[in-house]
Design a protein around this motif. Structure first.
Motif, PDB file in Angstrom:
ATOM      1  N   ILE A 161      84.448  43.335  18.868  1.00  0.00           N
ATOM      2  CA  ILE A 161      85.660  42.761  18.685  1.00  0.00           C
ATOM      3  C   ILE A 161      85.699  41.306  19.338  1.00  0.00           C
ATOM      4  O   ILE A 161      85.404  41.229  20.516  1.00  0.00           O
ATOM      5  N   VAL A 162      86.250  40.323  18.557  1.00  0.00           N
ATOM      6  CA  VAL A 162      86.027  39.021  18.967  1.00  0.00           C
ATOM      7  C   VAL A 162      87.306  38.605  18.746  1.00  0.00           C
ATOM      8  O   VAL A 162      88.066  38.422  17.465  1.00  0.00           O
ATOM      9  N   THR A 163      88.107  38.057  19.513  1.00  0.00           N
ATOM     10  CA  THR A 163      89.527  37.518  19.674  1.00  0.00           C
ATOM     11  C   THR A 163      89.551  36.142  20.341  1.00  0.00           C
ATOM     12  O   THR A 163      88.493  35.869  21.040  1.00  0.00           O
ATOM     13  N   ALA A 164      90.549  35.364  20.278  1.00  0.00           N
ATOM     14  CA  ALA A 164      90.828  34.302  20.819  1.00  0.00           C
ATOM     15  C   ALA A 164      92.466  33.857  21.306  1.00  0.00           C
ATOM     16  O   ALA A 164      93.282  34.617  20.585  1.00  0.00           O
ATOM     17  N   THR A 177      91.503  26.467  12.502  1.00  0.00           N
ATOM     18  CA  THR A 177      92.070  27.567  12.081  1.00  0.00           C
ATOM     19  C   THR A 177      91.114  28.645  11.173  1.00  0.00           C
ATOM     20  O   THR A 177      91.496  29.828  10.978  1.00  0.00           O
ATOM     21  N   GLU A 178      90.303  27.787  10.429  1.00  0.00           N
ATOM     22  CA  GLU A 178      89.450  28.816   9.540  1.00  0.00           C
ATOM     23  C   GLU A 178      88.511  29.660  10.219  1.00  0.00           C
ATOM     24  O   GLU A 178      88.394  30.901  10.087  1.00  0.00           O
ATOM     25  N   ALA A 179      87.926  29.142  11.415  1.00  0.00           N
ATOM     26  CA  ALA A 179      87.327  30.213  12.314  1.00  0.00           C
ATOM     27  C   ALA A 179      88.016  31.311  13.286  1.00  0.00           C
ATOM     28  O   ALA A 179      87.808  32.125  13.222  1.00  0.00           O
ATOM     29  N   ALA A 184      89.290  38.971  15.122  1.00  0.00           N
ATOM     30  CA  ALA A 184      90.274  40.218  14.882  1.00  0.00           C
ATOM     31  C   ALA A 184      91.593  39.969  14.960  1.00  0.00           C
ATOM     32  O   ALA A 184      92.271  40.511  14.329  1.00  0.00           O
ATOM     33  N   TYR A 185      91.874  39.225  16.048  1.00  0.00           N
ATOM     34  CA  TYR A 185      93.546  38.863  15.984  1.00  0.00           C
ATOM     35  C   TYR A 185      93.369  37.556  17.101  1.00  0.00           C
ATOM     36  O   TYR A 185      92.492  37.291  17.589  1.00  0.00           O
ATOM     37  N   VAL A 186      94.680  37.074  17.027  1.00  0.00           N
ATOM     38  CA  VAL A 186      94.627  35.808  18.018  1.00  0.00           C
ATOM     39  C   VAL A 186      96.046  35.870  18.764  1.00  0.00           C
ATOM     40  O   VAL A 186      97.137  36.151  18.286  1.00  0.00           O
ATOM     41  N   ASP A 187      95.582  35.805  20.198  1.00  0.00           N
ATOM     42  CA  ASP A 187      96.800  35.803  20.916  1.00  0.00           C
ATOM     43  C   ASP A 187      97.708  34.531  21.022  1.00  0.00           C
ATOM     44  O   ASP A 187      96.734  33.752  21.274  1.00  0.00           O
ATOM     45  N   VAL A 188      98.732  34.531  21.181  1.00  0.00           N
ATOM     46  CA  VAL A 188      99.668  33.435  21.268  1.00  0.00           C
ATOM     47  C   VAL A 188     100.300  33.238  22.595  1.00  0.00           C
ATOM     48  O   VAL A 188     101.161  33.922  22.873  1.00  0.00           O
ATOM     49  N   SER A 224      99.395  35.276   9.446  1.00  0.00           N
ATOM     50  CA  SER A 224     100.418  35.889  10.019  1.00  0.00           C
ATOM     51  C   SER A 224      99.898  37.084  10.689  1.00  0.00           C
ATOM     52  O   SER A 224     100.341  37.780  11.560  1.00  0.00           O
ATOM     53  N   ASP A 225      99.101  37.960  10.025  1.00  0.00           N
ATOM     54  CA  ASP A 225      98.561  39.151  10.268  1.00  0.00           C
ATOM     55  C   ASP A 225      97.536  39.218  11.442  1.00  0.00           C
ATOM     56  O   ASP A 225      96.905  40.292  11.715  1.00  0.00           O
ATOM     57  N   LYS A 226      97.285  38.267  11.897  1.00  0.00           N
ATOM     58  CA  LYS A 226      96.241  38.001  12.999  1.00  0.00           C
ATOM     59  C   LYS A 226      96.941  37.770  14.400  1.00  0.00           C
ATOM     60  O   LYS A 226      96.474  37.904  15.335  1.00  0.00           O
ATOM     61  N   LEU A 227      98.431  37.487  14.252  1.00  0.00           N
ATOM     62  CA  LEU A 227      98.894  36.921  15.262  1.00  0.00           C
ATOM     63  C   LEU A 227      99.672  38.116  16.327  1.00  0.00           C
ATOM     64  O   LEU A 227     100.037  38.996  15.854  1.00  0.00           O
ATOM     65  N   VAL A 228      99.403  37.799  17.555  1.00  0.00           N
ATOM     66  CA  VAL A 228      99.763  38.661  18.823  1.00  0.00           C
ATOM     67  C   VAL A 228     100.513  37.879  19.810  1.00  0.00           C
ATOM     68  O   VAL A 228      99.712  37.132  20.532  1.00  0.00           O
ATOM     69  N   PRO A 229     101.739  37.708  19.774  1.00  0.00           N
ATOM     70  CA  PRO A 229     102.592  36.968  20.893  1.00  0.00           C
ATOM     71  C   PRO A 229     102.268  37.628  21.974  1.00  0.00           C
ATOM     72  O   PRO A 229     102.444  39.001  22.236  1.00  0.00           O
ATOM     73  N   ILE A 230     102.340  36.882  23.141  1.00  0.00           N
ATOM     74  CA  ILE A 230     102.341  37.169  24.679  1.00  0.00           C
ATOM     75  C   ILE A 230     103.550  36.936  25.338  1.00  0.00           C
ATOM     76  O   ILE A 230     104.264  36.083  25.475  1.00  0.00           O
TER      77      ILE A 230
END
Length: 351
Positions: A161-164, A177-179, A184-188, A224-230
């Protein structure tokens, strides 16, 4: 074929997929948890789907090391217990003051290749299911290098799994943003709104602030389906303030004004505080004769979870696991779970 029926079926399926995708609950576990006597055995694994361990530091040559070598044994336990409980373990690479080394790594194809190889080897040797790239203070000048690193990690860590994590308060122009949409998902991560420099008390974090930040990130092109708010699991105290919009004398009790959510629940057992939910901001505020505390509680965290679910985002993260209350009835992790993972039994296991 009944096209009207087919179209309605597709719509229903898409809605179901969107709702099903919003089931990720991420808990951050920083290496310094050991110094507050919070260990892997203390994590309630049934409340999370993923754990982000903070973390690993990269050197200019692409090599990796624990941010604190004293935590190496804890990590072994964390890796084993995560595996035993079917929880994904993601290792955060980077962090504060690591941006110089990350930039140096990305500037050389040879070093970047070595870095990706070292990450893969580290995971194989130490455990874990993937990594989170935590490149802080990234600027528009770093955009190409940032995208290059993200793409290299996604391409080179097949099967992991690779996230950022992104920091939108500094602007979104620096992010490729393309990268990021390949991860897998992006933490905000959202910066604190309330600081000692603020002349009047405002919510530190709120459901409305989370929504506006997520709108900013999705507006920049991240799916939007990548977003994970912290969500922050701490409050901030301000001496002399008497509620939102009032002046203060600086930070109050706790670690420079920081008080964990669990500690706050203990404070509120006494009748000294009046705790309310501010509808305008969708956040909590507690007022005593001496101070005001701004924090995220059950109503605001529930509002974030509902937004994430309704908008088909990936899930919600909390920072950090050590700060939640252990009692399910007041636990923020359980609050998230009841919204995003309603089929899970969150009752504590009998000892």
């Amino acid at each position: 074929m009944n096209l009207k029926f087919l179209a309605s079926t597709i719509v229903v399926a898409c809605v179901a997929m969107s709702q099903a995708a919003s089931d990720k609950v991420v808990g951050f576990y920083p290496y310094w948890s050991q110094y507050s006597q919070f260990y892997p055995k203390d994590i309630r694994y049934n409340t999370v789907t993923d754990i982000h361990y903070v973390g690993l530091l990269p050197a200019e040559d692409g090599s990796l090391a624990f941010a604190d070598e004293n935590d190496a044994e804890n990590f072994k336990t964390l890796a084993q217990m995560s595996k035993d409980n079917n929880v994904k373990l993601i290792v955060s690479v980077g962090g504060m003051e690591a941006e110089g080394n990350l930039k140096a790594i990305a500037s050389s194809d040879e070093t970047l290749s070595s870095f990706v190889s070292n990450v893969s080897s580290w995971i194989s040797e130490n455990g874990g299911d993937g990594i989170e790239l935590d490149w802080q203070n990234v600027t528009s000048e770093d955009k190409e290098a940032y995208g290059k690193m993200v793409n290299a990690l996604v391409d080179g860590l097949s099967g992991s799994i690779v996230t950022a994590v992104v920091y939108p308060s500094a602007g979104m122009d620096a992010y490729d943003t393309e990268a990021l949409n390949r991860t897998a998902y992006v933490d905000v991560f959202m910066a604190d709104q309330m600081t000692e420099e603020s002349s009047e008390v405002v919510p530190n974090q709120s459901a409305s602030y989370v929504k506006s930040t997520l709108d900013q990130v999705s507006g920049a092109g991240i799916q939007s389906d990548k977003l994970v708010p912290i969500i922050f699991m701490y409050g901030k105290t301000f001496a002399g303030a008497q509620g939102l919009g009032t002046s203060h004398q600086g930070v109050g009790s706790g670690n420079e004004g920081y008080v964990s959510y669990a500690e706050l629940m203990g404070k509120f057992d006494a009748p000294d505080y009046k705790v309310t939910f501010d509808e305008a901001s969708q956040s909590e505020v507690a007022v005593s004769k001496d101070e005001t505390i701004v924090f995220m509680g059950i109503p605001s965290v529930k509002a974030v979870a509902q937004q994430v679910k309704n908008d088909g985002m990936a899930g919600v993260a909390v920072y950090d696991l050590s700060q939640d209350h252990h009692e399910p009835i007041v636990s923020l992790l359980v609050t998230l779970g009841l919204e995003l993972r309603p089929g899970v039994d969150f009752k504590p296991k009998k000892k």
